[in-house]
Design a protein around this motif. Structure first.
Motif, PDB file in Angstrom:
ATOM      1  N   GLU A   1      44.500  60.620  -0.106  1.00  0.00           N
ATOM      2  CA  GLU A   1      43.274  60.882   0.641  1.00  0.00           C
ATOM      3  C   GLU A   1      42.912  62.361   0.634  1.00  0.00           C
ATOM      4  OE1 GLU A   1      43.539  59.247   4.536  1.00  0.00           O
ATOM      5  OE2 GLU A   1      43.355  57.171   3.836  1.00  0.00           O
ATOM      6  N   ASN A   2      43.795  63.194   0.109  1.00  0.00           N
ATOM      7  CA  ASN A   2      43.525  64.628  -0.024  1.00  0.00           C
ATOM      8  C   ASN A   2      44.168  65.091  -1.330  1.00  0.00           C
ATOM      9  OD1 ASN A   2      43.216  67.413   0.148  1.00  0.00           O
ATOM     10  ND2 ASN A   2      43.770  67.516   2.309  1.00  0.00           N
ATOM     11  N   THR A   3      43.408  64.964  -2.415  1.00  0.00           N
ATOM     12  CA  THR A   3      43.962  65.278  -3.729  1.00  0.00           C
ATOM     13  C   THR A   3      44.197  66.774  -3.919  1.00  0.00           C
ATOM     14  OG1 THR A   3      41.704  65.313  -4.613  1.00  0.00           O
ATOM     15  CG2 THR A   3      42.921  63.247  -4.792  1.00  0.00           C
ATOM     16  N   ALA A   4      43.566  67.620  -3.099  1.00  0.00           N
ATOM     17  CA  ALA A   4      43.797  69.050  -3.226  1.00  0.00           C
ATOM     18  C   ALA A   4      45.206  69.418  -2.763  1.00  0.00           C
ATOM     19  CB  ALA A   4      42.757  69.829  -2.424  1.00  0.00           C
ATOM     20  N   ARG A   5      45.747  68.637  -1.852  1.00  0.00           N
ATOM     21  CA  ARG A   5      47.083  68.943  -1.325  1.00  0.00           C
ATOM     22  C   ARG A   5      48.164  68.039  -1.899  1.00  0.00           C
ATOM     23  NH1 ARG A   5      47.557  69.063   4.824  1.00  0.00           N
ATOM     24  NH2 ARG A   5      49.495  70.101   4.214  1.00  0.00           N
ATOM     25  N   LEU A   6      47.782  66.800  -2.266  1.00  0.00           N
ATOM     26  CA  LEU A   6      48.786  65.864  -2.772  1.00  0.00           C
ATOM     27  C   LEU A   6      48.250  65.158  -4.007  1.00  0.00           C
ATOM     28  CD1 LEU A   6      51.532  64.452  -2.339  1.00  0.00           C
ATOM     29  CD2 LEU A   6      50.295  62.698  -1.071  1.00  0.00           C
ATOM     30  N   GLN A   7      48.960  65.319  -5.099  1.00  0.00           N
ATOM     31  CA  GLN A   7      48.620  64.657  -6.348  1.00  0.00           C
ATOM     32  C   GLN A   7      49.635  63.534  -6.591  1.00  0.00           C
ATOM     33  OE1 GLN A   7      46.082  65.141  -8.442  1.00  0.00           O
ATOM     34  NE2 GLN A   7      45.175  66.894  -7.384  1.00  0.00           N
ATOM     35  N   VAL A   8      49.114  62.362  -6.935  1.00  0.00           N
ATOM     36  CA  VAL A   8      49.972  61.213  -7.218  1.00  0.00           C
ATOM     37  C   VAL A   8      50.116  61.069  -8.717  1.00  0.00           C
ATOM     38  CG1 VAL A   8      50.279  58.733  -6.922  1.00  0.00           C
ATOM     39  CG2 VAL A   8      49.227  60.080  -5.109  1.00  0.00           C
TER      40      VAL A   8
ATOM     41  N   GLN B   1      53.183  65.331  -6.188  1.00  0.00           N
ATOM     42  CA  GLN B   1      53.273  66.800  -6.196  1.00  0.00           C
ATOM     43  C   GLN B   1      52.512  67.310  -4.985  1.00  0.00           C
ATOM     44  OE1 GLN B   1      54.906  68.501  -8.717  1.00  0.00           O
ATOM     45  NE2 GLN B   1      54.673  70.442  -7.688  1.00  0.00           N
ATOM     46  N   PHE B   2      53.194  68.109  -4.155  1.00  0.00           N
ATOM     47  CA  PHE B   2      52.621  68.568  -2.891  1.00  0.00           C
ATOM     48  C   PHE B   2      52.366  70.068  -2.971  1.00  0.00           C
ATOM     49  CE2 PHE B   2      52.347  66.296   1.238  1.00  0.00           C
ATOM     50  CZ  PHE B   2      51.627  67.257   1.922  1.00  0.00           C
ATOM     51  N   ALA B   3      51.240  70.496  -2.441  1.00  0.00           N
ATOM     52  CA  ALA B   3      50.906  71.921  -2.380  1.00  0.00           C
ATOM     53  C   ALA B   3      50.945  72.352  -0.920  1.00  0.00           C
ATOM     54  CB  ALA B   3      49.522  72.180  -2.978  1.00  0.00           C
ATOM     55  N   GLY B   4      51.984  73.130  -0.547  1.00  0.00           N
ATOM     56  CA  GLY B   4      52.096  73.610   0.820  1.00  0.00           C
ATOM     57  C   GLY B   4      52.816  72.615   1.712  1.00  0.00           C
ATOM     58  N   ASN B   5      52.918  72.957   2.960  1.00  0.00           N
ATOM     59  CA  ASN B   5      53.561  72.106   3.944  1.00  0.00           C
ATOM     60  C   ASN B   5      52.535  71.226   4.627  1.00  0.00           C
ATOM     61  OD1 ASN B   5      56.107  72.967   3.461  1.00  0.00           O
ATOM     62  ND2 ASN B   5      56.172  74.458   5.121  1.00  0.00           N
TER      63      ASN B   5
END
Length: 882
Positions: A603-610, A635-639
């Motif tokens: 639901e937030n591809t900027a922070r989490l890529q599947v 792949q996660f960007a940030g906490n």
């Protein structure tokens, strides 16, 4: 409505006129229980029911041709009625048309003049009393002379001659030797029922078991057809064959709507017996099928759901499987025998009508201009070309479809059927014509009545039997098609109801797309059952909604058995910025293999890529009861936390069921962030260590110098501002310059005099002695990397030392340079002033200014020992201020 009212009102003694519009559910007719004059049955004082009228057709004239009418009268007034009498009324007036016949049928017997017979009924006069009667007359007494239809009535009166009840029927008179062209009469025998199932394996009720019993509705229809030689054309709903076959093949479940539990029913022997009886009764007769579950074709086309009509036609094969032979005639029968051009086009197209025939009601056409009933065959234009149409008689439909299970109703219906057909023949006795009789779709006659109708058709002199195909093959006659009346829309399945059915259909289609052959869960037929004409009418609406909701609940439950099982508590925690988490797919269906694809969407591809799974793992096949897990890379960007949706899709990309939501949370920065953070911490710890080492060395250096502020002896000489010369290192006041470098012993000897010393001087610049004048090559005071001698504060040059001690004595000759003397200081690079030092105001680790050439030896040597034999230039606190 008229079809029901026609005979149900005979106990009141009246019968209303047949309507021109086809009958629909009786609940829509407010006058169902009223007579032609609107008299309420509850206000009637007596009821009258005819038992027999013999003969059915009078053939002889004279006093010997007797006509007898029997019946019964009951006092329902609740009080005594004195002088109750029953009497027969007749008329020698022959009916001249079907319109006149209908008028007499709706009227009271009082309009008939003759009263040749009467009988008092004292038993019926008592409150609640009842009595039977038999009244007779002869054809001569009535005045019957020629072939035709004559009215006859029975009337109940009180002691004052006031009519309490009455009924009018007809006698057909056909003297022997009468010559007429008999009507070619074809019967269509409908075998249809209400919809009894929601899902394929669950029945909404068990009423079908009663219907197929020998004395039940469907049992009686099959038995009546088998008991006569009259040819008929069967109209069969494949859904009925499907239902009965399900009951006959094994145990089944009955679960009424909104019930929590169903009842298990064992295999039905009655269902198997009924199917065998049907196969035997119909083996020599033609039959055609309606679309599966007989859908409301008009409503489906009106609401843009004509594709469902095509699906219904595509599911008719079950009838051939059950009957063990395929349909041998092609007929399209619209609901109520009426439809607009659009529906006719769709039925011709979806049903692949080809050279087949439409079966239409005469109410869809204008009244004949020729004054008599035309033949049944005509034609209709459609988008698929001009098609033949067989028109059944709407008045006969209402007569035979009326409720004949109430007392006296069957007799009236039989007499009226004979009268109507005789009247049609008498309209043009020399003209050969065809006539088609079609009862309502879910006809419910008594078995005796159904049998008698077929017997009368085959035994009457003005009729001969035929089948529908022969009628359809005759030359068509011109009829004016009036189209579909707007008043019929009120009986159709409504938009709101069908909208919900369409939603269920879409869900079922998506669910069906994941099933692998052989498919054992067919929701298409279940959806078609919800679109049946059986649900037409306001009286059936609540039942239709309940059945639809039962199907919806069952579909949701079955779809829920094929689902994504998320991790515990619907959440996943990752230790770094990337990783995998498991998702399990389960097939809880008991006997159906499925094939699905798993789709995970952030639901937030900027922070989490599947990430994507391998192609060979993308399509997942699961047998009944199986489950399988897939590891989903992310792949996660940030906490933080991001929600993802897990959906199942079919192989062609259609999604079904509800999405499963999983919250993915990361608890670290990831590998790159850890490296950066770790590197920064390492630099911090090294800096702290270095500072600790320096501080330790400074403390040792100060301790080794016993409190002195310089390493060399103090030079004697007068103080001079800015002189700052080291002892024995440069020119002194009043003496020649001494170019001899100090010996090692001198270098380590304490200062010569106790004169006061200033603060430690900074290292001198190359080639200087602390003054503005250059030194010679042997000057030691300005040696690179050594501190200057004690000098006065405020020296102008780095390394210059101001001193107040006297100049030293001239060195001895023994102080000659040794072989180990350091090279000329002019050849040594200067050490940067801030190479290791830090600002007093800066609490952080040293700034990286780059080490000088002498940094290595000065940092590593012990205090007082130079690397090349020279005194070590140890740092002290005065150096921190330079």
């Amino acid at each position: 409505m008229a079809a029901t009212t026609l005979l149900s009102c005979v106990v009141v003694g009246t019968a209303p006129t047949a309507m021109a519009v086809p009958a629909e559910p009786a609940a829509a007719d407010p006058a169902r229980d009223r007579g032609s004059a609107g008299q309420d049955r509850s206000k009637s004082q007596v009821t009258l029911a005819l038992g027999t009228v013999t003969p059915k057709t009078a053939e002889a004239t004279g006093a010997k041709s007797r006509i007898t009418v029997t019946g019964a009268v009951r006092n329902v007034s609740g009080q005594e009625l004195p002088g109750v009498t029953v009497r027969l009324r007749t008329s020698a007036q022959r009916m001249s048309s079907r319109t006149e016949l209908a008028q007499f049928a709706a009227g009271q017997p009082a309009r008939l003049g003759g009263a040749p017979a009467s009988r008092p009924l004292p038993q019926a006069g008592a409150a609640g009393g009842a009595a039977t009667f038999s009244l007779s007359t002869t054809t001569a007494a009535i005045g019957l002379r020629q072939f035709g239809v004559y009215p006859i009535g029975v009337e109940v009166v009180n002691q004052y001659g006031q009519a309490l009840a009455g009924v009018t029927t007809f006698v057909t008179f056909m003297p022997r030797g009468t010559q007429v062209k008999p009507l070619s009469v074809a019967w269509v025998w409908p075998l249809m029922s209400r919809q009894h199932r929601a899902a394929d394996d669950t029945f909404l009720d068990d009423r079908l078991a009663a219907e197929i019993a020998p004395q039940g509705r469907l049992g009686g229809l099959v038995g009546a057809a088998a008991s006569t030689r009259t040819p008929i054309t069967w109209s069969i709903d494949p859904a009925l064959m499907d239902d009965v076959q399900t009951m006959a093949s094994g145990a089944y479940t009955v679960k009424p709507p909104k019930s929590e539990r169903g009842t298990r029913k064992e295999k039905s022997p009655a269902a198997d017996a009924w199917l065998n009886a049907l196969r035997a009764a119909s083996k020599d007769d033609p039959y055609f099928t309606v679309p599966y579950a007989d859908p409301d074709a008009v409503a489906l086309v009106r609401h843009k759901m004509q594709n469902h009509l095509g699906i219904a036609y595509g599911n008719t094969g079950v009838a051939g499987q059950v009957l063990r032979r395929q349909p041998n005639t092609q007929v399209a029968w619209p609901p109520s025998g009426m439809a607009g051009p659009g529906t006719l086009d769709q039925m011709a197209k979806a049903g692949r009508l080809g050279n087949g025939t439409f079966l239409m009601s005469s109410a869809a056409f204008a009244d004949p201009a020729q004054g008599y009933t035309p033949s049944a065959t005509t034609s209709l234009p459609t988008s698929e070309g001009t098609k033949r149409a067989v028109v059944y008689d709407e008045t006969l439909n209402r007569i035979v479809s009326a409720d004949t299970r109430t007392p006296g109703s069957a007799v009236l219906a039989e007499q009226r059927f004979l009268a109507e057909t005789a009247m049609i023949s008498a309209e043009a006795p020399t003209l050969a014509r065809s006539l088609v009789v079609v009862p309502d779709r879910r006809w419910s006659p008594s078995p005796a009545f159904a049998k008698n109708l077929l017997s009368h058709t085959g035994g009457s002199a003005w009729m001969r039997t035929t089948d529908l195909a022969k009628v359809a093959a005759a030359a068509p006659q011109e009829r004016v098609y009036r189209g579909y009346p707007d008043s019929m829309e009120a009986y159709e399945l409504g938009e709101r109801y069908l909208r919900e059915v369409a939603r269920i259909s879409r869900s079922a289609a998506r669910f069906g797309s994941v099933m692998v052959e052989p498919i054992k869960m067919n929701y298409r037929r279940a959806v078609l059952r919800m679109e049946s004409t059986a649900w037409r009418g306001k009286s059936r609406y609540k039942q239709a909604v309940a059945a639809r909701e039962a199907l919806d609940d069952r579909l949701d439950a079955d779809m829920g058995r094929v689902a994504v099982i998320p991790p515990e508590k619907d959440r996943v925690s990752l230790a770094g910025g990337s990783g995998k988490f498991p998702v399990t797919i389960v097939n809880g269906l008991p006997d159906q293999t499925i094939e699905v694809r798993l789709e995970i969407v952030s639901e937030n591809t900027a922070r989490l890529q599947v990430g994507q799974v391998d192609d060979q793992e993308e399509l997942i096949r699961l047998g009944p009861g199986q489950k399988r897990s897939r590891w989903i890379p992310v792949q996660f960007a940030g906490n933080g936390s991001v929600q993802v949706q897990a959906r199942l899709k079919s192989s062609d990309g259609r999604t079904f069921g509800e999405a499963t939501y999983i919250k993915v949370r990361t608890t670290g920065y990831g590998q790159l962030a850890l490296l950066i953070t770790g590197g920064g911490l390492a630099v911090l710890f090294v800096g702290v260590g270095v500072r600790a080492i320096r501080a330790r060395r400074r403390r040792k250096a100060e301790a080794a110098g016993d409190g002195s502020t310089g390493m060399g002896p103090a030079a004697a000489g007068p103080a001079g501002a800015g002189s700052g010369a080291a002892a024995g290192a440069g020119p002194v006041a009043g003496g020649a310059p001494d170019f001899r470098p100090p010996t090692r012993a001198e270098a380590v000897r304490p200062p010569a005099g106790p004169g006061p010393v200033g603060p430690a001087g900074a290292p001198g610049a190359p080639g200087t002695n602390g003054s503005a004048q250059p030194m010679g090559p042997a000057g030691a005071a300005g040696a690179a990397g050594t501190p200057g001698a004690a000098g006065t504060p405020g020296s102008a040059w780095p390394g210059s030392v101001a001193t107040e001690s006297p100049a030293p004595a001239a060195p001895s000759a023994s102080a000659a340079p040794s072989a180990s003397a350091a090279p000329a200081e002019s050849a040594l690079p200067a050490e940067p002033a801030d190479s290791f030092g830090t600002s007093a105001a800066d609490p952080w680790p040293p700034r990286e200014a780059g080490p000088g050439p002498a940094a290595g030896p000065a940092a590593d040597a012990e205090p007082g020992a130079g690397a090349s034999g020279w005194p070590a230039a140890g740092r002290h606190r005065g150096g921190d201020q330079g």
